[in-house]
Design an enzyme around this catalytic site. Sequence first.
Site, mmCIF file in Angstrom:
data_model
loop_
_atom_site.group_PDB
_atom_site.id
_atom_site.type_symbol
_atom_site.label_atom_id
_atom_site.label_comp_id
_atom_site.label_asym_id
_atom_site.label_seq_id
_atom_site.Cartn_x
_atom_site.Cartn_y
_atom_site.Cartn_z
ATOM 1 N N ASP A 151 38.042 46.506 48.228
ATOM 2 C CA ASP A 151 39.358 45.861 48.245
ATOM 3 C C ASP A 151 39.123 44.359 48.220
ATOM 4 O O ASP A 151 37.992 43.889 48.411
ATOM 5 C CB ASP A 151 40.120 46.261 49.526
ATOM 6 C CG ASP A 151 41.482 45.579 49.616
ATOM 7 O OD1 ASP A 151 42.190 45.533 48.593
ATOM 8 O OD2 ASP A 151 41.823 45.071 50.687
ATOM 9 N N SER A 152 40.198 43.609 48.044
ATOM 10 C CA SER A 152 40.086 42.151 48.088
ATOM 11 C C SER A 152 39.772 41.660 49.503
ATOM 12 O O SER A 152 39.355 40.526 49.671
ATOM 13 C CB SER A 152 41.392 41.532 47.617
ATOM 14 O OG SER A 152 42.442 41.980 48.443
ATOM 15 N N TYR A 202 44.040 38.757 45.855
ATOM 16 C CA TYR A 202 43.977 38.994 44.421
ATOM 17 C C TYR A 202 45.407 39.016 43.835
ATOM 18 O O TYR A 202 45.611 38.700 42.679
ATOM 19 C CB TYR A 202 43.349 40.364 44.117
ATOM 20 C CG TYR A 202 41.852 40.477 44.266
ATOM 21 C CD1 TYR A 202 41.075 39.464 44.819
ATOM 22 C CD2 TYR A 202 41.208 41.640 43.836
ATOM 23 C CE1 TYR A 202 39.697 39.605 44.939
ATOM 24 C CE2 TYR A 202 39.831 41.785 43.940
ATOM 25 C CZ TYR A 202 39.080 40.772 44.501
ATOM 26 O OH TYR A 202 37.725 40.924 44.611
ATOM 27 N N GLY A 203 46.324 39.458 44.665
ATOM 28 C CA GLY A 203 47.663 39.811 44.164
ATOM 29 C C GLY A 203 48.478 38.668 43.623
ATOM 30 O O GLY A 203 49.477 38.881 42.930
ATOM 31 N N CYS A 247 42.710 49.217 46.502
ATOM 32 C CA CYS A 247 43.426 47.971 46.285
ATOM 33 C C CYS A 247 44.485 48.233 45.219
ATOM 34 O O CYS A 247 44.152 48.615 44.088
ATOM 35 C CB CYS A 247 42.441 46.899 45.799
ATOM 36 S SG CYS A 247 43.232 45.354 45.333
ATOM 37 N N THR A 297 46.320 46.148 43.686
ATOM 38 C CA THR A 297 46.281 45.161 42.611
ATOM 39 C C THR A 297 45.221 45.537 41.574
ATOM 40 O O THR A 297 45.499 45.578 40.376
ATOM 41 C CB THR A 297 45.983 43.768 43.212
ATOM 42 O OG1 THR A 297 46.924 43.521 44.258
ATOM 43 C CG2 THR A 297 46.082 42.692 42.163
ATOM 44 N N GLU A 310 45.418 39.501 56.888
ATOM 45 C CA GLU A 310 44.095 38.864 56.893
ATOM 46 C C GLU A 310 43.975 37.872 58.051
ATOM 47 O O GLU A 310 42.886 37.598 58.535
ATOM 48 C CB GLU A 310 43.849 38.136 55.558
ATOM 49 C CG GLU A 310 43.692 39.062 54.358
ATOM 50 C CD GLU A 310 42.340 39.779 54.295
ATOM 51 O OE1 GLU A 310 41.333 39.201 54.725
ATOM 52 O OE2 GLU A 310 42.312 40.928 53.809
ATOM 53 N N CYS A 330 50.304 48.428 48.515
ATOM 54 C CA CYS A 330 49.160 47.539 48.727
ATOM 55 C C CYS A 330 48.453 48.073 49.962
ATOM 56 O O CYS A 330 49.105 48.387 50.971
ATOM 57 C CB CYS A 330 49.665 46.121 48.969
ATOM 58 S SG CYS A 330 48.405 44.988 49.602
ATOM 59 N N THR A 331 47.149 48.194 49.889
ATOM 60 C CA THR A 331 46.423 48.834 50.985
ATOM 61 C C THR A 331 46.388 47.990 52.263
ATOM 62 O O THR A 331 46.006 48.497 53.319
ATOM 63 C CB THR A 331 44.986 49.175 50.552
ATOM 64 O OG1 THR A 331 44.399 48.005 49.958
ATOM 65 C CG2 THR A 331 44.967 50.321 49.572
ATOM 66 N N HIS A 332 46.788 46.745 52.168
ATOM 67 C CA HIS A 332 46.906 45.958 53.399
ATOM 68 C C HIS A 332 48.122 46.410 54.234
ATOM 69 O O HIS A 332 48.145 46.212 55.446
ATOM 70 C CB HIS A 332 47.104 44.474 53.088
ATOM 71 C CG HIS A 332 45.841 43.727 52.762
ATOM 72 N ND1 HIS A 332 45.134 43.937 51.610
ATOM 73 C CD2 HIS A 332 45.175 42.763 53.446
ATOM 74 C CE1 HIS A 332 44.079 43.123 51.592
ATOM 75 N NE2 HIS A 332 44.087 42.398 52.697
HETATM 76 N N1 DGL Z 1 44.997 45.127 49.358
HETATM 77 C C1 DGL Z 1 45.154 44.769 48.012
HETATM 78 C C2 DGL Z 1 46.221 45.531 47.280
HETATM 79 O O1 DGL Z 1 46.364 46.667 47.569
HETATM 80 C C3 DGL Z 1 45.090 43.361 47.637
HETATM 81 C C4 DGL Z 1 45.975 42.390 48.207
HETATM 82 C C5 DGL Z 1 45.655 41.039 47.666
HETATM 83 O O2 DGL Z 1 44.494 40.702 47.619
HETATM 84 O O3 DGL Z 1 46.564 40.331 47.232
HETATM 85 O O4 DGL Z 1 46.894 45.064 46.437
#
Ligand code: DGL
Length: 272
Positions: free
Chosen positions: A10-11, A42-43, A73, A75, A151, A185-187
Site C-alpha cells: 500500500d502507499s 498516492y491518491g 490500495c 488507488t 497516517e 481506500c484501505t486506510h
Molecule cells: N490506502 C490507499 C488506497 O486505498 C492509498 C491512499 C493514498 O495513498 O492516497 O487508496
Amino acid sequence: MDARPIGVFDSGLGGLTAVKQLEQVLPGESIVYFGDTGRVPYGSRGRELVRRYARQDMEFLLSQNVKAVLAACGTVSSVARDIGEALPVPYLDVIWPCAQAAAAATKTGRIGVIGTAATIHSDSYRSALLGINHKLQVFPQACPLFVSLVESGFVAPQDEVTRLVAERYLAPVRAAEVDTLILGCTHYPIISATIGSVMGRGVTLIDSGREAALALAKTLRERDLLCPEGVPRQARYYVTDTPENFLNVAELFLGHSVEGRTQRIEIESYGN
Ligand code: DGL
C-alpha cells in the site's frame, strides 16, 4: 503447496487492514508488507506517477520472493491493474472483491463509494458494480483528508477532528440514502468506527482490506498455494520513511507490535 510469503503493499498504513484480516483467515501464512510511507499519499497524484510507484512497489515484493501479490490500495487497484496482472505470480486487488460484497449486501440497490480522488475519478468501483448489476445506483465521494488523518494517527473512535471531517465528507452519501458503503481506500477501515457512527446503523460498511484478504485466501486455496503445516510463520514490514509513526499506528491497529520486524528501504532502486 508453497511456503513462500504473501506480498502485500500500500502507499502507507492502509494495507494493514488487509494484513489484519490475513492474520485471521490465513494464520499460517508468512507476509511481507510494503508501505510506501515516504511517498504517501498516492491518491492525490496523477495516474502515471501512481503507476510508476506501483511498478516499483511490485518489483520490490518480487525481489522478496513472494508467491502472490495483493495490492491493498484502492488507488493502485484503480489505475495499475494491467501492471499487476503481468506479474509472474498471482495478483489480486481490492476492486472486484469489494464490488461483489457490496452488490450482495445491498437491499435497496443504492451503494455509496468513498475513496481517494484518484480512485473516485477512475470510476473503477462504479464500473465493477454496474458490471455485476446495471440497475445498481452508485454514489461516489472522494475523501482525501482521511488518509492524512490515519497516517498522522488520528484514529481513535472518539477523535473529534476525524469525526468533523467525516461528517463533512459523508453528508452527500448520507443524503443519497445508501444502505451500503464501500470503504474504497484501505486506510478507511482504520477509522471505520467513526465512519460507521456518522453513517448510522442501517448502513453496511464494506471493508476493502477484509474483502481483499478473503479473495486472496480463496485464490491460494484454489491454486494449491497455501503454506504447508509446520512451517513457522514470519512477518516482515518494509517502509520508505522512518518507521516510528508506522510502528505506533501499526501496533494500535494490528493489536501487536511490529518493532524489530520493520525496516526502511530505498524504493527508487526498484522497477526502473
Ligand atoms: N490506502 C490507499 C488506497 O486505498 C492509498 C491512499 C493514498 O495513498 O492516497 O487508496
